[in-house]
Scaffold this motif. Structure first.
Motif, PDB file in Angstrom:
ATOM      1  N   ARG A  49       0.833  -1.195   0.000  1.00  0.00           N
ATOM      2  CA  ARG A  49       0.000   0.000   0.000  1.00  0.00           C
ATOM      3  C   ARG A  49       0.872   1.251   0.000  1.00  0.00           C
ATOM      4  NH1 ARG A  49      -5.443   1.123   2.894  1.00  0.00           N
ATOM      5  NH2 ARG A  49      -5.467   3.367   2.855  1.00  0.00           N
ATOM      6  N   ILE A  50       0.496   2.246  -0.804  1.00  0.00           N
ATOM      7  CA  ILE A  50       1.235   3.495  -0.848  1.00  0.00           C
ATOM      8  C   ILE A  50       0.294   4.633  -0.511  1.00  0.00           C
ATOM      9  CG2 ILE A  50       2.949   2.708  -2.524  1.00  0.00           C
ATOM     10  CD1 ILE A  50       1.350   4.087  -4.705  1.00  0.00           C
ATOM     11  N   THR A  51       0.868   5.765  -0.173  1.00  0.00           N
ATOM     12  CA  THR A  51       0.053   6.929   0.132  1.00  0.00           C
ATOM     13  C   THR A  51      -0.020   7.824  -1.101  1.00  0.00           C
ATOM     14  OG1 THR A  51       1.973   8.131   0.954  1.00  0.00           O
ATOM     15  CG2 THR A  51       0.700   6.880   2.562  1.00  0.00           C
ATOM     16  N   ALA A  52      -0.989   8.704  -1.125  1.00  0.00           N
ATOM     17  CA  ALA A  52      -1.157   9.616  -2.245  1.00  0.00           C
ATOM     18  C   ALA A  52       0.115  10.434  -2.429  1.00  0.00           C
ATOM     19  CB  ALA A  52      -2.345  10.539  -1.994  1.00  0.00           C
ATOM     20  N   ASP A  53       0.446  10.719  -3.666  1.00  0.00           N
ATOM     21  CA  ASP A  53       1.617  11.509  -4.058  1.00  0.00           C
ATOM     22  C   ASP A  53       2.951  10.842  -3.745  1.00  0.00           C
ATOM     23  OD1 ASP A  53       0.124  13.671  -5.091  1.00  0.00           O
ATOM     24  OD2 ASP A  53      -0.164  14.429  -3.067  1.00  0.00           O
ATOM     25  N   GLU A  54       2.949   9.568  -3.350  1.00  0.00           N
ATOM     26  CA  GLU A  54       4.211   8.880  -3.095  1.00  0.00           C
ATOM     27  C   GLU A  54       4.805   8.460  -4.433  1.00  0.00           C
ATOM     28  OE1 GLU A  54       5.696   4.738  -1.051  1.00  0.00           O
ATOM     29  OE2 GLU A  54       4.017   5.795  -0.164  1.00  0.00           O
ATOM     30  N   PRO A  55       5.985   8.982  -4.804  1.00  0.00           N
ATOM     31  CA  PRO A  55       6.553   8.660  -6.103  1.00  0.00           C
ATOM     32  C   PRO A  55       7.180   7.276  -6.137  1.00  0.00           C
ATOM     33  CG  PRO A  55       8.029  10.101  -4.922  1.00  0.00           C
ATOM     34  CD  PRO A  55       6.792   9.931  -4.064  1.00  0.00           C
ATOM     35  N   THR A  56       7.220   6.688  -7.331  1.00  0.00           N
ATOM     36  CA  THR A  56       7.878   5.421  -7.569  1.00  0.00           C
ATOM     37  C   THR A  56       8.822   5.633  -8.732  1.00  0.00           C
ATOM     38  OG1 THR A  56       5.846   4.348  -6.874  1.00  0.00           O
ATOM     39  CG2 THR A  56       7.485   2.965  -7.897  1.00  0.00           C
ATOM     40  N   SER A  57      10.099   5.802  -8.450  1.00  0.00           N
ATOM     41  CA  SER A  57      11.080   6.176  -9.455  1.00  0.00           C
ATOM     42  C   SER A  57      11.619   4.956 -10.189  1.00  0.00           C
ATOM     43  CB  SER A  57      12.233   6.925  -8.791  1.00  0.00           C
ATOM     44  OG  SER A  57      13.176   7.298  -9.748  1.00  0.00           O
ATOM     45  N   THR A  58      11.754   5.065 -11.515  1.00  0.00           N
ATOM     46  CA  THR A  58      12.298   4.015 -12.346  1.00  0.00           C
ATOM     47  C   THR A  58      13.265   4.639 -13.339  1.00  0.00           C
ATOM     48  OG1 THR A  58      10.218   2.785 -12.206  1.00  0.00           O
ATOM     49  CG2 THR A  58      11.730   2.146 -13.943  1.00  0.00           C
ATOM     50  N   ARG A  59      14.500   4.149 -13.366  1.00  0.00           N
ATOM     51  CA  ARG A  59      15.488   4.630 -14.337  1.00  0.00           C
ATOM     52  C   ARG A  59      15.350   3.760 -15.585  1.00  0.00           C
ATOM     53  NH1 ARG A  59      19.886   7.934 -13.090  1.00  0.00           N
ATOM     54  NH2 ARG A  59      21.259   8.161 -14.866  1.00  0.00           N
ATOM     55  N   ILE A  60      15.079   4.393 -16.722  1.00  0.00           N
ATOM     56  CA  ILE A  60      14.859   3.658 -17.957  1.00  0.00           C
ATOM     57  C   ILE A  60      15.476   4.393 -19.138  1.00  0.00           C
ATOM     58  CG2 ILE A  60      12.825   2.337 -17.305  1.00  0.00           C
ATOM     59  CD1 ILE A  60      11.065   4.448 -18.237  1.00  0.00           C
ATOM     60  N   CYS A  61      15.625   3.685 -20.235  1.00  0.00           N
ATOM     61  CA  CYS A  61      16.192   4.234 -21.472  1.00  0.00           C
ATOM     62  C   CYS A  61      17.502   4.965 -21.196  1.00  0.00           C
ATOM     63  CB  CYS A  61      15.191   5.130 -22.186  1.00  0.00           C
ATOM     64  SG  CYS A  61      13.801   4.235 -22.897  1.00  0.00           S
ATOM     65  N   GLY A  62      18.371   4.348 -20.403  1.00  0.00           N
ATOM     66  CA  GLY A  62      19.685   4.939 -20.146  1.00  0.00           C
ATOM     67  C   GLY A  62      19.658   5.990 -19.069  1.00  0.00           C
ATOM     68  N   ASP A  63      19.671   7.266 -19.475  1.00  0.00           N
ATOM     69  CA  ASP A  63      19.828   8.367 -18.526  1.00  0.00           C
ATOM     70  C   ASP A  63      18.524   9.036 -18.124  1.00  0.00           C
ATOM     71  OD1 ASP A  63      22.614   8.147 -18.424  1.00  0.00           O
ATOM     72  OD2 ASP A  63      22.811   9.272 -20.287  1.00  0.00           O
ATOM     73  N   LEU A  64      17.392   8.399 -18.342  1.00  0.00           N
ATOM     74  CA  LEU A  64      16.104   9.019 -18.033  1.00  0.00           C
ATOM     75  C   LEU A  64      15.482   8.371 -16.802  1.00  0.00           C
ATOM     76  CD1 LEU A  64      14.811   9.130 -21.681  1.00  0.00           C
ATOM     77  CD2 LEU A  64      15.775  11.018 -20.387  1.00  0.00           C
ATOM     78  N   THR A  65      14.777   9.173 -16.019  1.00  0.00           N
ATOM     79  CA  THR A  65      14.080   8.672 -14.845  1.00  0.00           C
ATOM     80  C   THR A  65      12.609   9.028 -14.960  1.00  0.00           C
ATOM     81  OG1 THR A  65      16.048   9.040 -13.497  1.00  0.00           O
ATOM     82  CG2 THR A  65      13.995   8.707 -12.327  1.00  0.00           C
ATOM     83  N   LEU A  66      11.756   8.021 -14.869  1.00  0.00           N
ATOM     84  CA  LEU A  66      10.312   8.206 -14.852  1.00  0.00           C
ATOM     85  C   LEU A  66       9.868   8.025 -13.415  1.00  0.00           C
ATOM     86  CD1 LEU A  66       7.599   8.534 -16.299  1.00  0.00           C
ATOM     87  CD2 LEU A  66       7.626   6.077 -16.734  1.00  0.00           C
ATOM     88  N   ASN A  67       9.145   9.015 -12.869  1.00  0.00           N
ATOM     89  CA  ASN A  67       8.817   9.044 -11.447  1.00  0.00           C
ATOM     90  C   ASN A  67       7.304   9.195 -11.278  1.00  0.00           C
ATOM     91  OD1 ASN A  67       9.321   9.011  -8.757  1.00  0.00           O
ATOM     92  ND2 ASN A  67      10.159  11.076  -8.648  1.00  0.00           N
ATOM     93  N   LEU A  68       6.553   8.157 -11.619  1.00  0.00           N
ATOM     94  CA  LEU A  68       5.088   8.214 -11.575  1.00  0.00           C
ATOM     95  C   LEU A  68       4.570   8.365 -10.157  1.00  0.00           C
ATOM     96  CD1 LEU A  68       4.113   5.308 -13.990  1.00  0.00           C
ATOM     97  CD2 LEU A  68       3.919   7.746 -14.443  1.00  0.00           C
ATOM     98  N   SER A  69       3.495   9.131 -10.012  1.00  0.00           N
ATOM     99  CA  SER A  69       2.770   9.196  -8.748  1.00  0.00           C
ATOM    100  C   SER A  69       1.292   9.402  -9.075  1.00  0.00           C
ATOM    101  CB  SER A  69       3.303  10.314  -7.847  1.00  0.00           C
ATOM    102  OG  SER A  69       3.114  11.565  -8.443  1.00  0.00           O
ATOM    103  N   VAL A  70       0.465   9.107  -8.112  1.00  0.00           N
ATOM    104  CA  VAL A  70      -0.982   9.195  -8.328  1.00  0.00           C
ATOM    105  C   VAL A  70      -1.635   9.729  -7.065  1.00  0.00           C
ATOM    106  CG1 VAL A  70      -1.362   6.788  -7.652  1.00  0.00           C
ATOM    107  CG2 VAL A  70      -2.998   7.897  -9.173  1.00  0.00           C
ATOM    108  N   ALA A  71      -2.676  10.542  -7.245  1.00  0.00           N
ATOM    109  CA  ALA A  71      -3.407  11.117  -6.117  1.00  0.00           C
ATOM    110  C   ALA A  71      -4.858  11.347  -6.535  1.00  0.00           C
ATOM    111  CB  ALA A  71      -2.780  12.442  -5.691  1.00  0.00           C
ATOM    112  N   GLU A  72      -5.737  11.390  -5.555  1.00  0.00           N
ATOM    113  CA  GLU A  72      -7.137  11.680  -5.856  1.00  0.00           C
ATOM    114  C   GLU A  72      -7.255  13.134  -6.300  1.00  0.00           C
ATOM    115  OE1 GLU A  72      -9.897  11.313  -2.590  1.00  0.00           O
ATOM    116  OE2 GLU A  72     -11.559  11.029  -3.984  1.00  0.00           O
ATOM    117  N   ALA A  73      -7.911  13.362  -7.450  1.00  0.00           N
ATOM    118  CA  ALA A  73      -8.116  14.716  -7.974  1.00  0.00           C
ATOM    119  C   ALA A  73      -9.472  15.250  -7.546  1.00  0.00           C
ATOM    120  CB  ALA A  73      -8.003  14.723  -9.498  1.00  0.00           C
ATOM    121  N   SER A  74     -10.481  14.403  -7.638  1.00  0.00           N
ATOM    122  CA  SER A  74     -11.844  14.722  -7.225  1.00  0.00           C
ATOM    123  C   SER A  74     -12.544  13.384  -7.011  1.00  0.00           C
ATOM    124  CB  SER A  74     -12.551  15.566  -8.303  1.00  0.00           C
ATOM    125  OG  SER A  74     -12.641  14.849  -9.507  1.00  0.00           O
ATOM    126  N   PRO A  75     -13.742  13.371  -6.443  1.00  0.00           N
ATOM    127  CA  PRO A  75     -14.414  12.085  -6.225  1.00  0.00           C
ATOM    128  C   PRO A  75     -14.556  11.298  -7.539  1.00  0.00           C
ATOM    129  CG  PRO A  75     -15.536  13.791  -5.002  1.00  0.00           C
ATOM    130  CD  PRO A  75     -14.519  14.479  -5.883  1.00  0.00           C
TER     131      PRO A  75
END
Length: 141
Positions: A49-75
């Motif tokens: 379980r993760i909390t809202a806005d908690e990032p999950t960083s992944t280094r991909i395609c060499g020198d790039l980092t994708l840092n997805l996060s998710v949070a509730e925007a509205s109901p």
């Protein structure tokens, strides 16, 4: 005769891309969103379980980092934050193919200069039940 040379162009699909593809790699940070009407969504990852806005960083395609996060925007809606950081010395152009359940949406991040983070935020309307969110980074020069 000229039309025969245009058949491959007309039958190809860029999958929403606005650049030539030189690297395609899956983000290793899928989220599962559990949503029930009248309740706040619960966000889960492979690590638990993760909390809202908690990032999950992944280094991909060499020198790039994708840092997805998710949070509730509205109901009933979540905001997926899709930042890409260029840790290299060359400028790249990025698109993220975001999958929400059975739907894939291309998100054009645009040009990413060395040492810079470019970010897009996409809102996803949830249906009751569980929805898996993940994506692929599609990179070009």
């Amino acid at each position: 005769m000229l039309g025969a040379f245009l058949i491959p162009i007309g039958s190809s699909s860029l999958r929403g891309l606005t650049h030539v593809l030189t690297c395609e790699e899956e983000a290793k940070a899928p989220f599962t969103v559990v949503f029930e009407e009248g309740q706040a969504p619960t966000f889960l990852s492979a690590t638990g379980r993760i909390t809202a806005d908690e990032p999950t960083s992944t280094r991909i395609c060499g020198d790039l980092t994708l840092n997805l996060s998710v949070a509730e925007a509205s109901p009933g809606t979540v905001a997926v934050h899709v930042p890409i950081t260029n840790n290299g010395e060359f400028e790249w152009r990025g698109t993220v193919a975001l999958r929400a359940g059975d739907t894939t949406v291309p998100i054009d991040i645009g040009s990413i200069k060395p040492g810079v983070t470019e970010k897009e935020i996409v809102e996803v309307k949830l249906s009751p039940g569980t929805t898996q969110l993940d994506g692929s980074l599609l990179i070009g020069p």
